[in-house]
Design a protein around this motif. Structure first.
Motif, PDB file in Angstrom:
ATOM      1  N   PRO A  14       0.831  -1.205   0.000  1.00  0.00           N
ATOM      2  CA  PRO A  14       0.000   0.000   0.000  1.00  0.00           C
ATOM      3  C   PRO A  14       0.865   1.253   0.000  1.00  0.00           C
ATOM      4  O   PRO A  14       1.974   1.268   0.559  1.00  0.00           O
ATOM      5  N   SER A  15       0.366   2.315  -0.597  1.00  0.00           N
ATOM      6  CA  SER A  15       1.150   3.547  -0.716  1.00  0.00           C
ATOM      7  C   SER A  15       1.468   4.167   0.643  1.00  0.00           C
ATOM      8  O   SER A  15       2.463   4.883   0.763  1.00  0.00           O
ATOM      9  N   TYR A  16       0.690   3.873   1.672  1.00  0.00           N
ATOM     10  CA  TYR A  16       0.955   4.494   2.973  1.00  0.00           C
ATOM     11  C   TYR A  16       2.263   4.041   3.616  1.00  0.00           C
ATOM     12  O   TYR A  16       2.716   4.647   4.575  1.00  0.00           O
ATOM     13  N   VAL A  17       2.926   3.004   3.099  1.00  0.00           N
ATOM     14  CA  VAL A  17       4.213   2.589   3.669  1.00  0.00           C
ATOM     15  C   VAL A  17       5.405   3.244   2.969  1.00  0.00           C
ATOM     16  O   VAL A  17       6.546   3.072   3.410  1.00  0.00           O
ATOM     17  N   THR A  18       5.171   3.983   1.911  1.00  0.00           N
ATOM     18  CA  THR A  18       6.264   4.603   1.156  1.00  0.00           C
ATOM     19  C   THR A  18       7.146   5.437   2.083  1.00  0.00           C
ATOM     20  O   THR A  18       6.652   6.249   2.852  1.00  0.00           O
ATOM     21  N   GLY A  19       8.438   5.201   2.040  1.00  0.00           N
ATOM     22  CA  GLY A  19       9.406   5.941   2.844  1.00  0.00           C
ATOM     23  C   GLY A  19       9.619   5.392   4.235  1.00  0.00           C
ATOM     24  O   GLY A  19      10.349   5.977   5.032  1.00  0.00           O
ATOM     25  N   TYR A  20       9.040   4.236   4.550  1.00  0.00           N
ATOM     26  CA  TYR A  20       9.138   3.715   5.919  1.00  0.00           C
ATOM     27  C   TYR A  20      10.577   3.540   6.403  1.00  0.00           C
ATOM     28  O   TYR A  20      10.873   3.715   7.584  1.00  0.00           O
ATOM     29  N   ALA A  21      11.503   3.222   5.523  1.00  0.00           N
ATOM     30  CA  ALA A  21      12.895   2.985   5.938  1.00  0.00           C
ATOM     31  C   ALA A  21      13.569   4.260   6.453  1.00  0.00           C
ATOM     32  O   ALA A  21      14.607   4.183   7.113  1.00  0.00           O
ATOM     33  N   THR A  22      12.984   5.415   6.193  1.00  0.00           N
ATOM     34  CA  THR A  22      13.536   6.677   6.708  1.00  0.00           C
ATOM     35  C   THR A  22      12.887   7.078   8.032  1.00  0.00           C
ATOM     36  O   THR A  22      13.298   8.049   8.647  1.00  0.00           O
ATOM     37  N   TRP A  23      11.874   6.329   8.470  1.00  0.00           N
ATOM     38  CA  TRP A  23      11.196   6.628   9.727  1.00  0.00           C
ATOM     39  C   TRP A  23      12.048   6.174  10.904  1.00  0.00           C
ATOM     40  O   TRP A  23      13.029   5.444  10.732  1.00  0.00           O
ATOM     41  N   GLN A  24      11.637   6.543  12.089  1.00  0.00           N
ATOM     42  CA  GLN A  24      12.328   6.126  13.313  1.00  0.00           C
ATOM     43  C   GLN A  24      12.337   4.599  13.384  1.00  0.00           C
ATOM     44  O   GLN A  24      11.304   3.946  13.276  1.00  0.00           O
ATOM     45  N   LYS A  25      13.540   4.035  13.557  1.00  0.00           N
ATOM     46  CA  LYS A  25      13.669   2.591  13.705  1.00  0.00           C
ATOM     47  C   LYS A  25      13.508   2.265  15.186  1.00  0.00           C
ATOM     48  O   LYS A  25      14.179   2.856  16.035  1.00  0.00           O
ATOM     49  N   LEU A  26      12.607   1.341  15.518  1.00  0.00           N
ATOM     50  CA  LEU A  26      12.288   1.064  16.906  1.00  0.00           C
ATOM     51  C   LEU A  26      13.178   0.016  17.553  1.00  0.00           C
ATOM     52  O   LEU A  26      13.166  -0.125  18.772  1.00  0.00           O
ATOM     53  N   ASN A  27      13.921  -0.728  16.769  1.00  0.00           N
ATOM     54  CA  ASN A  27      14.827  -1.732  17.328  1.00  0.00           C
ATOM     55  C   ASN A  27      16.271  -1.303  17.065  1.00  0.00           C
ATOM     56  O   ASN A  27      16.593  -0.846  15.972  1.00  0.00           O
ATOM     57  N   ALA A  28      17.113  -1.449  18.084  1.00  0.00           N
ATOM     58  CA  ALA A  28      18.519  -1.038  17.965  1.00  0.00           C
ATOM     59  C   ALA A  28      19.291  -1.951  17.009  1.00  0.00           C
ATOM     60  O   ALA A  28      20.142  -1.495  16.251  1.00  0.00           O
ATOM     61  N   ALA A  29      18.990  -3.237  17.058  1.00  0.00           N
ATOM     62  CA  ALA A  29      19.642  -4.221  16.188  1.00  0.00           C
ATOM     63  C   ALA A  29      18.542  -5.057  15.553  1.00  0.00           C
ATOM     64  O   ALA A  29      17.439  -5.166  16.105  1.00  0.00           O
TER      65      ALA A  29
END
Length: 148
Positions: A31-46
């Motif tokens: 779905p288009s709403y996930v576009t750019g997710y890799a630039t969002w805050q990452k919630l897991n350190a590893a």
């Protein structure tokens, strides 16, 4: 048929074509709403390895908005990606979207999978309640599973 009615019919057809998520699909089937997710805050350190039967492989979790106090605000999208063991391509994209008036802490879930790196993602057809039942275990963390 009057032009206004024709436009309304066209809008309804487009919404139905977008699928149950109500969002237009991208070329890869997500779905288009996930576009750019890799630039969002990452919630897991590893990267998170292993996991439940529902989400195997190596996972990362991203959020479109930051928590305010103990909750994510309305409109937040959380995306979990998974790479199959021994592979370098995504096989799973699971989403949580906080929407107004929704049960389960205001979250709605969707899951998309594919069987190869060149395949399009397809929405997994299962009741949202399956996700909600598991995520209720993480209610203290606003229904989001992560490890810091």
């Amino acid at each position: 048929m009057p032009a206004a009615r024709l436009l309304l019919v066209a809008a309804i057809v487009a919404l139905l074509a977008a699928g149950a998520s109500g969002a237009a699909a991208r070329k890869d089937g997500l779905p288009s709403y996930v576009t750019g997710y890799a630039t969002w805050q990452k919630l897991n350190a590893a990267p998170i390895r292993g996991g439940s039967a529902a989400h195997q492989g190596t996972k990362n979790v991203y959020a479109s908005k930051r928590k305010t106090a103990a909750r994510y605000p309305l409109g937040t999208i959380v995306v979990k990606t998974a790479t199959p063991p021994g592979k370098r391509w995504l096989s799973l994209v699971a989403t949580m979207r906080r929407v107004k008036g929704s049960a389960n802490g205001g979250w709605r879930w969707e899951e998309f999978t594919r069987s190869s790196s060149s395949a399009r993602f397809a929405r997994v057809a299962f009741p949202e309640s399956s996700c909600a039942a598991c995520h209720a275990q993480a209610k203290r963390n606003d229904y989001v599973f992560t490890r810091r």
